[in-house]
Design an enzyme around this catalytic site. Structure first.
Site, short mmCIF file in Angstrom:
data_model
loop_
_atom_site.label_atom_id
_atom_site.label_comp_id
_atom_site.label_asym_id
_atom_site.label_seq_id
_atom_site.Cartn_x
_atom_site.Cartn_y
_atom_site.Cartn_z
N ASN A 204 -5.30 38.75 84.75
CA ASN A 204 -6.43 37.90 84.38
C ASN A 204 -7.06 38.47 83.11
O ASN A 204 -6.97 39.68 82.89
CB ASN A 204 -7.50 37.94 85.47
CG ASN A 204 -7.20 37.00 86.61
OD1 ASN A 204 -6.15 36.39 86.66
ND2 ASN A 204 -8.14 36.90 87.52
N LYS A 281 12.81 46.47 90.22
CA LYS A 281 12.74 47.88 89.82
C LYS A 281 13.26 48.08 88.40
O LYS A 281 12.92 49.02 87.71
CB LYS A 281 13.55 48.74 90.79
CG LYS A 281 12.85 48.93 92.13
CD LYS A 281 13.31 50.23 92.79
CE LYS A 281 12.43 50.62 93.95
NZ LYS A 281 12.46 49.69 95.07
N PHE A 316 -19.16 38.12 91.28
CA PHE A 316 -19.23 37.41 90.00
C PHE A 316 -18.46 36.11 90.10
O PHE A 316 -17.51 36.00 90.88
CB PHE A 316 -18.64 38.28 88.87
CG PHE A 316 -19.61 39.30 88.34
CD1 PHE A 316 -19.94 40.42 89.08
CD2 PHE A 316 -20.21 39.13 87.09
CE1 PHE A 316 -20.84 41.35 88.61
CE2 PHE A 316 -21.11 40.06 86.60
CZ PHE A 316 -21.42 41.17 87.36
N LYS A 330 -19.00 29.90 96.53
CA LYS A 330 -18.36 31.23 96.58
C LYS A 330 -19.30 32.22 97.30
O LYS A 330 -18.86 33.04 98.09
CB LYS A 330 -18.06 31.75 95.17
CG LYS A 330 -16.83 31.11 94.55
CD LYS A 330 -16.53 31.64 93.15
CE LYS A 330 -15.44 30.81 92.51
NZ LYS A 330 -15.15 31.18 91.13
N LYS A 334 -17.92 33.81 100.70
CA LYS A 334 -17.58 35.24 100.69
C LYS A 334 -18.68 36.11 101.30
O LYS A 334 -18.63 37.33 101.24
CB LYS A 334 -17.28 35.68 99.25
CG LYS A 334 -16.11 34.89 98.62
CD LYS A 334 -15.82 35.33 97.20
CE LYS A 334 -14.77 34.44 96.56
NZ LYS A 334 -13.87 35.13 95.66
N1 CTP Z 1 -12.46 38.68 93.90
C1 CTP Z 1 -11.90 39.62 94.72
N2 CTP Z 1 -10.59 39.55 95.08
C2 CTP Z 1 -9.82 38.55 94.61
C3 CTP Z 1 -10.38 37.58 93.76
C4 CTP Z 1 -11.69 37.67 93.42
O1 CTP Z 1 -12.59 40.55 95.15
N3 CTP Z 1 -8.55 38.52 94.96
C5 CTP Z 1 -13.87 38.75 93.57
C6 CTP Z 1 -14.20 38.99 92.10
O2 CTP Z 1 -14.34 40.36 91.83
C7 CTP Z 1 -15.52 38.24 91.95
C8 CTP Z 1 -15.44 37.13 92.95
O3 CTP Z 1 -14.41 37.48 93.85
O4 CTP Z 1 -16.63 39.05 92.32
C9 CTP Z 1 -15.16 35.76 92.39
O5 CTP Z 1 -13.92 35.69 91.78
P1 CTP Z 1 -13.37 34.31 91.20
O6 CTP Z 1 -12.02 34.59 90.65
O7 CTP Z 1 -14.37 33.67 90.31
O8 CTP Z 1 -13.32 33.44 92.47
P2 CTP Z 1 -12.15 32.90 93.34
O9 CTP Z 1 -12.57 33.16 94.75
O10 CTP Z 1 -10.84 33.47 92.93
O11 CTP Z 1 -12.25 31.34 93.10
P3 CTP Z 1 -11.53 30.29 92.10
O12 CTP Z 1 -10.23 30.82 91.67
O13 CTP Z 1 -11.42 29.10 92.96
O14 CTP Z 1 -12.53 30.09 91.00
#
Ligand code: CTP
Length: 391
Positions: A204, A281, A316, A330, A334
């Site tokens: 990302n 690998k 975030f 979210k 969460k």
């Molecule tokens: N996050 C996490 N683990 C993941 C993905 C996200 O802990 N596998 C956490 C990020 O650190 C952030 C929050 O989730 O604090 C939101 O991440 P975001 O990518 O915006 O949300 P998603 O749940 O992935 O939603 P979407 O892809 O639908 O926007």
């Protein structure tokens, strides 16, 4: 960070005196009012005019020109820094001698002080300097450095004044209220990279700057900070326990390991949501790759949300658009206490910049929009909001 703070900067006669110009400039950049006081020897290395131009304030060198400056300047100072501090000045300060404006000021000053020594390593290891540094430390004076390295005389050893950013950080640290004292803060930052083979990966976009700023700000405010960071090009924040990870699995393990003792968890990492189903690998030949099978990674913050107990959990939401509804769902999904939404399409709020524009939403759906700010200011706002929840 140093707005409305008065800093006295004493500059003594070392070749490192020229570096004090940069110290005064950076302190001013942080918002401090800096008054420079120089010894006669310091003025041989660098002129008072240079400091006057940089600080915009009068520079003091002569006790007799400004008869009450030794009292007035120290009364209004919040911090007294002596950088560089020579062996001569250190010994005089410890003995309470008062033969120039700096040593006079030292006697009348009653607040926080920092000393950054600079001298030849033989002077530094001399019994008298050792004894006087010990004495000053006993009286609550904070010493920063010296560093070990090549000295002006061409020799190597301990005696180099520490780098300017270290002195400035020590000043900011000394003047920051410790409202996170005795608190453990866990921060995630940066991207995760999910290997396809030893050469390729999916990831990302994230510079890690926002999460690093949160870790840095929490440290300044007195917290014990653990920063779990994906790959970034940022320097480790001073005094922060930084754990480097690569992929989402490693980040999850590190977060779970450090969760137990944490009071506040702030997850700013841009965790990759998917990783390749299998990791080769050896390097795949591109001619043989026709598609890529992915599996979903664990949503780390969601997992933490289920077992957070009394911890305050902040997430975030980096969105394209000011998508408040998505951030709110979210937050709920969460089980977060706060969510920090930023619209990455806005100028000054995207990746790789030192600023951000955020909206903070809490559990009661209170929505607060903040203007463009530096990431360190945003970090402090987030920490303020977290502390407010506890009140
Ligand atoms: N996050 C996490 N683990 C993941 C993905 C996200 O802990 N596998 C956490 C990020 O650190 C952030 C929050 O989730 O604090 C939101 O991440 P975001 O990518 O915006 O949300 P998603 O749940 O992935 O939603 P979407 O892809 O639908 O926007």
């Amino acid at each position: 960070m140093l707005k409305d703070r008065n800093i006295l900067l004493g500059v003594t006669g070392s070749i490192a005196a020229y570096k004090a110009v940069d110290i005064s400039r950076r302190l001013k950049d942080h918002g401090a009012a800096v008054s420079v006081v120089m010894t006669e020897a310091a003025a041989r290395f660098i002129t008072p005019y240079t400091f006057e131009a940089v600080t915009g304030n009068k520079v003091y060198t002569d006790l007799f020109k400004d008869p009450f400056s030794h009292i007035e300047l120290s009364k209004k100072a919040d911090l007294f820094i002596i950088a560089p501090a020579t062996a001569n000045t250190i010994n005089k300060l410890s003995c309470g001698l008062a033969d120039n404006l700096i040593t006079n000021l030292w006697l009348t000053y009653e607040g926080l002080s920092l000393i950054a020594p600079a001298m030849n390593f033989r002077m530094y290891r001399s019994p008298s300097v050792k004894k006087h540094i010990k004495e000053l430390k006993k009286n609550g004076v904070q010493f920063i450095g010296p560093d070990t390295g090549s000295l002006a005389c061409g020799e190597e050893g301990p005696g180099r004044m520490v780098d300017v950013p270290v002195i400035v950080e020590a000043a900011v640290m000394a003047l920051t209220e410790k409202d996170l004292h005795n608190k453990n803060v866990l921060v995630t930052a940066g991207p995760t990279v999910e290997a396809i083979d030893p050469v390729r990966f999916i990831s990302n976009r994230s510079s890690g700057k926002m999460g690093y700023a949160v870790a840095h700000a929490a440290k300044r405010r007195g917290a014990e900070v653990t920063l779990i960071s994906g790959p970034t090009s940022l320097p480790e924040p001073l005094g922060v326990n930084t754990v480097n990870v690569n992929d989402a699995d490693e980040m999850e393990k590190a977060v779970l390991k450090h969760l137990t003792k944490s009071h506040y968890v702030i997850m700013a990492a841009a965790v990759a949501d998917f990783s390749p189903l299998s990791k080769a690998k050896v390097k795949n030949r591109k001619a043989e790759i026709t598609s890529l099978e992915l599996k979903k990674n664990t949503d780390i913050i969601k997992k933490i949300g289920k077992k957070k107990g009394k911890r305050v959990l902040t997430g975030f939401a980096a969105e394209t658009g000011n998508n408040i509804d998505s951030a709110k769902s979210k937050l709920k999904d969460k089980n977060l206490d706060l969510i920090v939404l930023n619209d990455i399409t806005r100028e000054g709020a995207g990746f790789d910049v030192d600023t951000n524009i955020v909206t903070i939403i809490d559990k009661k759906s209170k929505i607060d929009e903040y203007p463009l700010m530096s990431k360190i200011d945003v970090a402090n706002v987030i920490l303020d909001r977290i502390l407010d929840l506890k009140k």
